[in-house]
Write a protein that holds these residues in place. Structure first.
Motif, PDB file in Angstrom:
ATOM      1  N   LYS A  18       0.820  -1.222   0.000  1.00 21.92           N
ATOM      2  CA  LYS A  18       0.000   0.000   0.000  1.00 21.92           C
ATOM      3  C   LYS A  18       0.851   1.269   0.000  1.00 21.92           C
ATOM      4  O   LYS A  18       0.346   2.364  -0.175  1.00 21.92           O
ATOM      5  CB  LYS A  18      -0.925   0.001   1.233  1.00 21.92           C
ATOM      6  CG  LYS A  18      -1.939  -1.141   1.215  1.00 21.92           C
ATOM      7  CD  LYS A  18      -2.816  -1.166   2.441  1.00 21.92           C
ATOM      8  CE  LYS A  18      -2.092  -1.572   3.706  1.00 21.92           C
ATOM      9  NZ  LYS A  18      -1.562  -2.941   3.735  1.00 21.92           N
ATOM     10  N   ARG A  68       3.839   3.837   4.473  1.00 25.31           N
ATOM     11  CA  ARG A  68       4.907   4.553   5.194  1.00 25.31           C
ATOM     12  C   ARG A  68       5.558   5.649   4.356  1.00 25.31           C
ATOM     13  O   ARG A  68       5.759   6.757   4.865  1.00 25.31           O
ATOM     14  CB  ARG A  68       5.915   3.538   5.753  1.00 25.31           C
ATOM     15  CG  ARG A  68       5.245   2.623   6.804  1.00 25.31           C
ATOM     16  CD  ARG A  68       5.946   1.294   6.974  1.00 25.31           C
ATOM     17  NE  ARG A  68       5.165   0.368   7.806  1.00 25.31           N
ATOM     18  CZ  ARG A  68       4.151  -0.367   7.338  1.00 25.31           C
ATOM     19  NH1 ARG A  68       3.799  -0.299   6.075  1.00 25.31           N
ATOM     20  NH2 ARG A  68       3.483  -1.171   8.136  1.00 25.31           N
ATOM     21  N   HIS A 119      10.941  -1.385   5.749  1.00 24.75           N
ATOM     22  CA  HIS A 119       9.684  -2.120   6.006  1.00 24.75           C
ATOM     23  C   HIS A 119       9.669  -3.439   5.223  1.00 24.75           C
ATOM     24  O   HIS A 119       9.365  -4.499   5.763  1.00 24.75           O
ATOM     25  CB  HIS A 119       8.516  -1.212   5.610  1.00 24.75           C
ATOM     26  CG  HIS A 119       7.202  -1.906   5.450  1.00 24.75           C
ATOM     27  ND1 HIS A 119       6.586  -2.586   6.473  1.00 24.75           N
ATOM     28  CD2 HIS A 119       6.368  -2.036   4.355  1.00 24.75           C
ATOM     29  CE1 HIS A 119       5.434  -3.093   6.047  1.00 24.75           C
ATOM     30  NE2 HIS A 119       5.292  -2.782   4.769  1.00 24.75           N
ATOM     31  N   ARG A 127       1.271 -10.416   0.383  1.00 21.52           N
ATOM     32  CA  ARG A 127       0.657  -9.582  -0.659  1.00 21.52           C
ATOM     33  C   ARG A 127       0.065 -10.438  -1.791  1.00 21.52           C
ATOM     34  O   ARG A 127       0.217 -10.122  -2.978  1.00 21.52           O
ATOM     35  CB  ARG A 127       1.674  -8.582  -1.220  1.00 21.52           C
ATOM     36  CG  ARG A 127       2.156  -7.579  -0.184  1.00 21.52           C
ATOM     37  CD  ARG A 127       3.299  -6.731  -0.697  1.00 21.52           C
ATOM     38  NE  ARG A 127       3.700  -5.709   0.256  1.00 21.52           N
ATOM     39  CZ  ARG A 127       4.911  -5.148   0.291  1.00 21.52           C
ATOM     40  NH1 ARG A 127       5.823  -5.515  -0.568  1.00 21.52           N
ATOM     41  NH2 ARG A 127       5.183  -4.223   1.167  1.00 21.52           N
ATOM     42  N   CYS A 144      13.001  -4.389  16.326  1.00 21.45           N
ATOM     43  CA  CYS A 144      13.627  -5.672  16.731  1.00 21.45           C
ATOM     44  C   CYS A 144      13.092  -6.132  18.087  1.00 21.45           C
ATOM     45  O   CYS A 144      12.764  -7.313  18.263  1.00 21.45           O
ATOM     46  CB  CYS A 144      15.133  -5.501  16.886  1.00 21.45           C
ATOM     47  SG  CYS A 144      16.026  -5.878  15.415  1.00 21.45           S
ATOM     48  N   GLN A 165       9.560  -7.377  17.769  1.00 21.64           N
ATOM     49  CA  GLN A 165       9.530  -8.699  17.122  1.00 21.64           C
ATOM     50  C   GLN A 165       9.858  -9.791  18.142  1.00 21.64           C
ATOM     51  O   GLN A 165       9.228 -10.841  18.170  1.00 21.64           O
ATOM     52  CB  GLN A 165      10.534  -8.702  15.948  1.00 21.64           C
ATOM     53  CG  GLN A 165      10.628 -10.012  15.193  1.00 21.64           C
ATOM     54  CD  GLN A 165       9.424 -10.265  14.276  1.00 21.64           C
ATOM     55  OE1 GLN A 165       8.391  -9.586  14.374  1.00 21.64           O
ATOM     56  NE2 GLN A 165       9.535 -11.240  13.412  1.00 21.64           N
ATOM     57  N   GLN A 218      -2.184  -1.825  13.544  1.00 27.29           N
ATOM     58  CA  GLN A 218      -1.846  -3.219  13.859  1.00 27.29           C
ATOM     59  C   GLN A 218      -3.074  -3.971  14.377  1.00 27.29           C
ATOM     60  O   GLN A 218      -3.249  -5.147  14.078  1.00 27.29           O
ATOM     61  CB  GLN A 218      -0.702  -3.292  14.873  1.00 27.29           C
ATOM     62  CG  GLN A 218      -0.273  -4.708  15.229  1.00 27.29           C
ATOM     63  CD  GLN A 218       0.254  -5.510  14.034  1.00 27.29           C
ATOM     64  OE1 GLN A 218       1.206  -5.073  13.387  1.00 27.29           O
ATOM     65  NE2 GLN A 218      -0.346  -6.661  13.716  1.00 27.29           N
TER      66      GLN A 218
HETATM   67  C1  GRG Z   1      14.844  -4.142  12.663  1.00 29.35           C
HETATM   68  C2  GRG Z   1      17.082  -5.273  12.381  1.00 29.35           C
HETATM   69  C3  GRG Z   1      15.611  -5.358  12.380  1.00 29.35           C
HETATM   70  C4  GRG Z   1      15.010  -6.564  12.119  1.00 29.35           C
HETATM   71  C5  GRG Z   1      13.574  -6.746  11.841  1.00 29.35           C
HETATM   72  C6  GRG Z   1      11.554  -9.230  11.250  1.00 29.35           C
HETATM   73  C7  GRG Z   1      11.577  -8.066  12.191  1.00 29.35           C
HETATM   74  C8  GRG Z   1      12.885  -7.664  12.798  1.00 29.35           C
HETATM   75  C9  GRG Z   1      10.460  -7.354  12.498  1.00 29.35           C
HETATM   76  C10 GRG Z   1       9.102  -7.635  11.923  1.00 29.35           C
HETATM   77  C11 GRG Z   1       8.275  -6.399  11.983  1.00 29.35           C
HETATM   78  C12 GRG Z   1       6.955  -6.573  11.256  1.00 29.35           C
HETATM   79  C13 GRG Z   1       6.911  -7.379   9.997  1.00 29.35           C
HETATM   80  C14 GRG Z   1       5.859  -5.983  11.739  1.00 29.35           C
HETATM   81  C15 GRG Z   1       4.518  -6.089  11.092  1.00 29.35           C
HETATM   82  C16 GRG Z   1       4.127  -4.744  10.571  1.00 29.35           C
HETATM   83  C17 GRG Z   1       2.921  -4.789   9.657  1.00 29.35           C
HETATM   84  C18 GRG Z   1       1.593  -4.439  10.228  1.00 29.35           C
HETATM   85  C19 GRG Z   1       3.054  -5.115   8.372  1.00 29.35           C
HETATM   86  C20 GRG Z   1       2.007  -4.996   7.345  1.00 29.35           C
HETATM   87  O1  GRG Z   1       2.108  -3.664   6.852  1.00 29.35           O
HETATM   88  P1  GRG Z   1       1.268  -3.149   5.626  1.00 29.35           P
HETATM   89  O2  GRG Z   1      -0.148  -3.565   5.755  1.00 29.35           O
HETATM   90  O3  GRG Z   1       1.922  -3.982   4.440  1.00 29.35           O
HETATM   91  O4  GRG Z   1       1.549  -1.705   5.442  1.00 29.35           O
HETATM   92  P2  GRG Z   1       2.036  -3.601   2.880  1.00 29.35           P
HETATM   93  O5  GRG Z   1       2.021  -4.972   2.218  1.00 29.35           O
HETATM   94  O6  GRG Z   1       0.876  -2.755   2.464  1.00 29.35           O
HETATM   95  O7  GRG Z   1       3.348  -2.910   2.713  1.00 29.35           O
END
Ligand code: GRG
Length: 325
Positions: free
Chosen positions: A40, A43, A72, A89, A142, A145, A207
């Motif tokens: 989408k 951000r 992201h 997606r 991090c 997560q 979220q």
């Molecule tokens: C920061 C070093 C470092 C590592 C990352 C894997 C990890 C550690 C974190 C995961 C964080 C995560 C995936 C959070 C979920 C966030 C979320 C709601 C994602 C979906 O976002 P949308 O709906 O996705 O904006 P689109 O597909 O529209 O981009």
């Protein structure tokens, strides 16, 4: 919303000219694949609006937006590996197509590129400030997560702990995108901070909507496997609230299902989903979303900036609360 669509288009054009169609394909192919799959772009649009509120040049907002979107997408690649999630997606996840090692290394290089793009977003003193904010956000992501993972095997997670976890995992980056857009435009510190608070509240509500969609979404629209959180024993708000409200045998059964990995995963998802509906959990989740949306509105009022841009931002946040994907 026309303004949002044109910001998305401007960002796509900016992105195409930069990332990631290059050699070696084994490294950049997976990065190119995830960046070109249709997210989408929430951000980057937030970073651009955060910049425009203070009269900043769109080019700077896009530079911040690119760094944030690459970060992201990197986090999605690694998240799908950790969760063994097959879809993202509406398409096979990166690790499904390219394998684990490619997903790990491509994700790593994306994180480094996020810094590279961020350093291009302003003159050295502004870039240093952006990197400082970005580091804080990345550490929070991090930490969030890790809490998320820890909660899968804990049975005593409290709702405020869960809210803190999603603030770290998701809302920090949403707030950070707006904040960094504001810093790139050299907005006044108090207003930039209020904008960040707005983003954090919206991020929590965002979220919560993600959690609702993960269980109650339309598989054709959601783009991920519906029921994935239940399958994985994620202690989302939906489950925590249900554990508070359920009584007797229902409560025992819910606790049992949410701490096991039965062979009949589809049956588990169906049974837990039915219990959640019976307890009116969707309504409880909607009410909590509304509370964070109201907090967000209050923070946005404190931002001294372009009122027309603030209106667009509010419209965007309202549409995100109703999103289906
Ligand atoms: C920061 C070093 C470092 C590592 C990352 C894997 C990890 C550690 C974190 C995961 C964080 C995560 C995936 C959070 C979920 C966030 C979320 C709601 C994602 C979906 O976002 P949308 O709906 O996705 O904006 P689109 O597909 O529209 O981009």
């Amino acid at each position: 919303m026309q303004q949002i669509a044109s910001l998305q288009q401007a960002f796509e054009k900016y992105l195409q000219a930069r990332a990631f169609n290059q050699e070696p394909q084994g490294l950049y192919g997976p990065a190119d694949y995830i960046m070109k799959s249709t997210g989408k772009r929430v951000r980057p649009v937030l970073a651009m609006l955060g910049c425009q509120i203070f009269g900043g040049d769109l080019e700077k907002g896009m530079a911040v937006g690119l760094a944030v979107e690459v970060f992201h997408n990197f986090s999605l690649v690694h998240d799908d590996i950790m969760d063994e999630a097959p879809l993202r997606r509406g398409k096979p996840a990166v690790h499904t197509v390219y394998g684990l090692n490619a997903g790990i290394l491509s994700g790593d290089v994306m994180l480094i590129y996020a810094y590279k793009f961020l350093l291009e977003a302003g003159k050295p003193e502004v870039a240093a400030k952006l990197v400082e904010i970005f580091n804080g956000v990345a550490i929070e992501v991090c930490e969030g997560q890790q809490y998320d993972v820890d909660f899968e095997t804990r049975e005593d997670v409290a709702i405020p702990e869960y809210i803190r976890m999603i603030e770290l995992k998701t809302a920090a980056l949403i707030g950070g995108a707006l904040q960094m857009g504001g810093v790139a435009a050299q907005g006044d510190a108090e207003s930039v901070s209020a904008l960040c608070s707005f983003g954090r509240s919206i991020g929590i509500a965002f979220q919560l909507q993600d959690d609702i969609l993960d269980t109650f979404g339309d598989p054709a629209k959601f783009g991920k496997k519906v029921g994935g959180d239940i399958a994985q024993n994620k202690k989302t708000f939906l489950i925590l609230k249900a554990m508070q409200l359920a009584q007797g045998k229902d409560r025992e059964r819910l606790a049992e299902l949410m701490s096991s990995y039965p062979e009949d995963e589809a049956g588990k998802i169906k049974e837990v989903t039915a219990l959640l509906r019976q307890l009116d959990i969707p309504q409880w989740a909607e009410a909590l979303k509304a509370k964070y949306q109201a907090q967000a509105y209050e923070a946005l009022q404190r931002v001294k900036g372009d009122e027309a841009v603030k209106k667009v931002l509010w419209g965007l946040s309202e549409s995100l609360m109703q999103r289906q994907s």
